[in-house]
Write a protein that holds these residues in place. Sequence first.
Motif, PDB file in Angstrom:
ATOM      1  N   GLU A 189      38.539  -4.507  18.287  1.00 41.12           N
ATOM      2  CA  GLU A 189      38.311  -5.803  17.952  1.00 41.12           C
ATOM      3  C   GLU A 189      37.035  -6.351  18.358  1.00 41.12           C
ATOM      4  OE1 GLU A 189      40.323  -7.473  15.664  1.00 41.12           O
ATOM      5  OE2 GLU A 189      41.378  -5.347  15.296  1.00 41.12           O
ATOM      6  N   ASP A 190      36.734  -6.069  19.610  1.00 35.03           N
ATOM      7  CA  ASP A 190      35.429  -6.742  20.119  1.00 35.03           C
ATOM      8  C   ASP A 190      34.257  -6.242  19.269  1.00 35.03           C
ATOM      9  OD1 ASP A 190      36.566  -8.217  22.147  1.00 35.03           O
ATOM     10  OD2 ASP A 190      36.190  -6.524  23.790  1.00 35.03           O
ATOM     11  N   VAL A 191      34.391  -4.837  18.878  1.00 32.07           N
ATOM     12  CA  VAL A 191      33.118  -4.482  18.092  1.00 32.07           C
ATOM     13  C   VAL A 191      33.176  -4.914  16.697  1.00 32.07           C
ATOM     14  CG1 VAL A 191      32.147  -2.577  17.175  1.00 32.07           C
ATOM     15  CG2 VAL A 191      33.005  -2.335  19.275  1.00 32.07           C
ATOM     16  N   ILE A 192      34.357  -5.131  15.993  1.00 29.90           N
ATOM     17  CA  ILE A 192      34.335  -5.705  14.484  1.00 29.90           C
ATOM     18  C   ILE A 192      34.557  -7.218  14.238  1.00 29.90           C
ATOM     19  CG2 ILE A 192      35.907  -5.252  12.511  1.00 29.90           C
ATOM     20  CD1 ILE A 192      36.610  -2.580  13.310  1.00 29.90           C
ATOM     21  N   ALA A 193      35.545  -7.814  15.224  1.00 30.09           N
ATOM     22  CA  ALA A 193      35.993  -8.986  14.955  1.00 30.09           C
ATOM     23  C   ALA A 193      35.243 -10.110  15.696  1.00 30.09           C
ATOM     24  CB  ALA A 193      37.561  -9.157  14.792  1.00 30.09           C
ATOM     25  N   GLN A 205      27.679  -2.284  13.979  1.00 29.91           N
ATOM     26  CA  GLN A 205      26.420  -1.181  14.222  1.00 29.91           C
ATOM     27  C   GLN A 205      25.323  -1.702  15.241  1.00 29.91           C
ATOM     28  OE1 GLN A 205      26.569   1.895  13.407  1.00 29.91           O
ATOM     29  NE2 GLN A 205      25.214   2.176  11.520  1.00 29.91           N
ATOM     30  N   GLN A 206      25.213  -2.937  15.391  1.00 33.00           N
ATOM     31  CA  GLN A 206      24.483  -3.420  16.638  1.00 33.00           C
ATOM     32  C   GLN A 206      25.142  -3.044  17.859  1.00 33.00           C
ATOM     33  OE1 GLN A 206      23.934  -7.539  14.935  1.00 33.00           O
ATOM     34  NE2 GLN A 206      21.696  -7.140  15.027  1.00 33.00           N
ATOM     35  N   ARG A 207      26.531  -3.465  17.829  1.00 35.47           N
ATOM     36  CA  ARG A 207      27.230  -3.368  19.126  1.00 35.47           C
ATOM     37  C   ARG A 207      27.465  -1.802  19.507  1.00 35.47           C
ATOM     38  NH1 ARG A 207      31.329  -8.028  16.880  1.00 35.47           N
ATOM     39  NH2 ARG A 207      30.119  -9.793  17.883  1.00 35.47           N
ATOM     40  N   LEU A 208      27.683  -0.976  18.610  1.00 32.45           N
ATOM     41  CA  LEU A 208      27.638   0.361  18.589  1.00 32.45           C
ATOM     42  C   LEU A 208      26.520   0.919  19.230  1.00 32.45           C
ATOM     43  CD1 LEU A 208      29.902   1.654  15.964  1.00 32.45           C
ATOM     44  CD2 LEU A 208      30.689   1.489  18.186  1.00 32.45           C
ATOM     45  N   ARG A 229      28.566  -8.763   0.544  1.00 33.43           N
ATOM     46  CA  ARG A 229      27.675  -9.476   1.737  1.00 33.43           C
ATOM     47  C   ARG A 229      28.580  -9.703   2.770  1.00 33.43           C
ATOM     48  NH1 ARG A 229      25.442 -12.614  -2.531  1.00 33.43           N
ATOM     49  NH2 ARG A 229      26.785 -14.449  -2.039  1.00 33.43           N
ATOM     50  N   GLU A 230      29.659 -10.079   2.748  1.00 33.11           N
ATOM     51  CA  GLU A 230      30.491 -10.238   3.714  1.00 33.11           C
ATOM     52  C   GLU A 230      30.993  -9.106   4.544  1.00 33.11           C
ATOM     53  OE1 GLU A 230      34.860 -12.170   4.958  1.00 33.11           O
ATOM     54  OE2 GLU A 230      34.386 -12.363   2.981  1.00 33.11           O
ATOM     55  N   ILE A 231      31.094  -7.810   3.771  1.00 30.00           N
ATOM     56  CA  ILE A 231      31.358  -6.792   4.482  1.00 30.00           C
ATOM     57  C   ILE A 231      30.170  -6.039   5.070  1.00 30.00           C
ATOM     58  CG2 ILE A 231      32.059  -4.295   3.693  1.00 30.00           C
ATOM     59  CD1 ILE A 231      33.823  -5.474   1.623  1.00 30.00           C
ATOM     60  N   MET A 232      29.022  -6.201   4.397  1.00 33.40           N
ATOM     61  CA  MET A 232      27.644  -5.772   5.203  1.00 33.40           C
ATOM     62  C   MET A 232      27.587  -6.639   6.263  1.00 33.40           C
ATOM     63  SD  MET A 232      25.404  -5.004   1.850  1.00 33.40           S
ATOM     64  CE  MET A 232      24.023  -4.300   2.806  1.00 33.40           C
ATOM     65  N   LYS A 233      27.819  -7.836   6.470  1.00 34.63           N
ATOM     66  CA  LYS A 233      27.550  -8.491   7.891  1.00 34.63           C
ATOM     67  C   LYS A 233      28.451  -7.889   8.920  1.00 34.63           C
ATOM     68  CE  LYS A 233      25.953 -12.872   6.110  1.00 34.63           C
ATOM     69  NZ  LYS A 233      26.538 -14.457   5.991  1.00 34.63           N
ATOM     70  N   LEU A 234      29.643  -7.617   8.332  1.00 32.86           N
ATOM     71  CA  LEU A 234      30.739  -6.843   9.420  1.00 32.86           C
ATOM     72  C   LEU A 234      30.052  -5.699  10.055  1.00 32.86           C
ATOM     73  CD1 LEU A 234      34.253  -7.436   7.909  1.00 32.86           C
ATOM     74  CD2 LEU A 234      33.457  -8.446   9.910  1.00 32.86           C
ATOM     75  N   GLU A 235      29.571  -4.877   8.921  1.00 31.51           N
ATOM     76  CA  GLU A 235      28.990  -3.444   9.144  1.00 31.51           C
ATOM     77  C   GLU A 235      27.722  -3.767  10.296  1.00 31.51           C
ATOM     78  OE1 GLU A 235      29.978  -0.818   5.276  1.00 31.51           O
ATOM     79  OE2 GLU A 235      27.865  -2.050   5.546  1.00 31.51           O
ATOM     80  N   LEU A 251      37.324   3.342  11.005  1.00 29.91           N
ATOM     81  CA  LEU A 251      38.863   3.044  10.210  1.00 29.91           C
ATOM     82  C   LEU A 251      38.926   1.509  10.149  1.00 29.91           C
ATOM     83  CD1 LEU A 251      41.398   4.214   9.138  1.00 29.91           C
ATOM     84  CD2 LEU A 251      42.454   4.040  11.380  1.00 29.91           C
ATOM     85  N   GLY A 252      38.630   0.817  11.281  1.00 29.93           N
ATOM     86  CA  GLY A 252      39.023  -0.539  11.143  1.00 29.93           C
ATOM     87  C   GLY A 252      38.080  -1.279  10.187  1.00 29.93           C
TER      88      GLY A 252
END
Length: 252
Positions: free
Chosen positions: A237-241, A196-199, A186-192, A154-155
């Motif tokens: 926030e730790d995972v996303i931001a 994903q790496q953290r999850l 590109r910016e959104i795919m970097k966030l993803e 959702l985030g």
Amino acid sequence: SVDSAFAGLAPMGGMSYVLARLKWNLGEFLALTGWQVRGSDLVYAGLLPHWISPEALPFLELTSEKQLEVSEWDARCLLDEHSLPLPDGFGDADSLPKWILPLVQHAFSAPSLPGIVERLRSLVKTGDPQKKNFARTCLDQMSKASPLALHVTLGLIRKSAQIYNSAYQANRQRRLDQDTASSVLREIMKLELRAQQRLLCSADAVLGLHARCTGRDVSDSLWSRQSIMEVVQEEVEDVIAKPPSPAAGEAA
């Protein structure tokens, strides 16, 4: 994948970009419930630009075999050639019946995951059997996914919508040009990728991927968090931001 949260993961490959732009909060709805969309409803929902009848697939395969290397423009022309006029969609017998769209928008426009759950629970308490069954189905589906992954999903969708809308406003509310749209994607795919790496380092991902490979569902008692209420916003926030860590191999 749209239903990545059921494997303890988040959307990838720009899927957050696609989901964030769907009408009626369908992006949040599809990602959080894993609702199956079929046929022409994929086009009506905004997930695909073309509808091809199953009967046309052999002809498309034959055409593609004769033209193994084609330009993007030629490939688009081939799709247009084999596409058919859209049949009616959002019918009562379709995968996305029209009557659920107001319910989707009402419930999944809530600002947070607990808010979405609360709105669905309110629908369960109504006297309308359709609303009650819809809400129960959504809650049941969401209970099968990783609570942490649901929050992150959702985030990501909401963050993607913010990025896209900011670019749209900066472009004076005109259609984004190709360069701007590519930059946003590109910016959104970097966030993803970072999410994903953290999850993937979490126990939920191991559990969810194993269950998916074996064709099983994960019991809600096995996820690292027993319910969505146990996930605090700081974790999300730790995972996303959280800024990327090159030492951990995270993309900058």
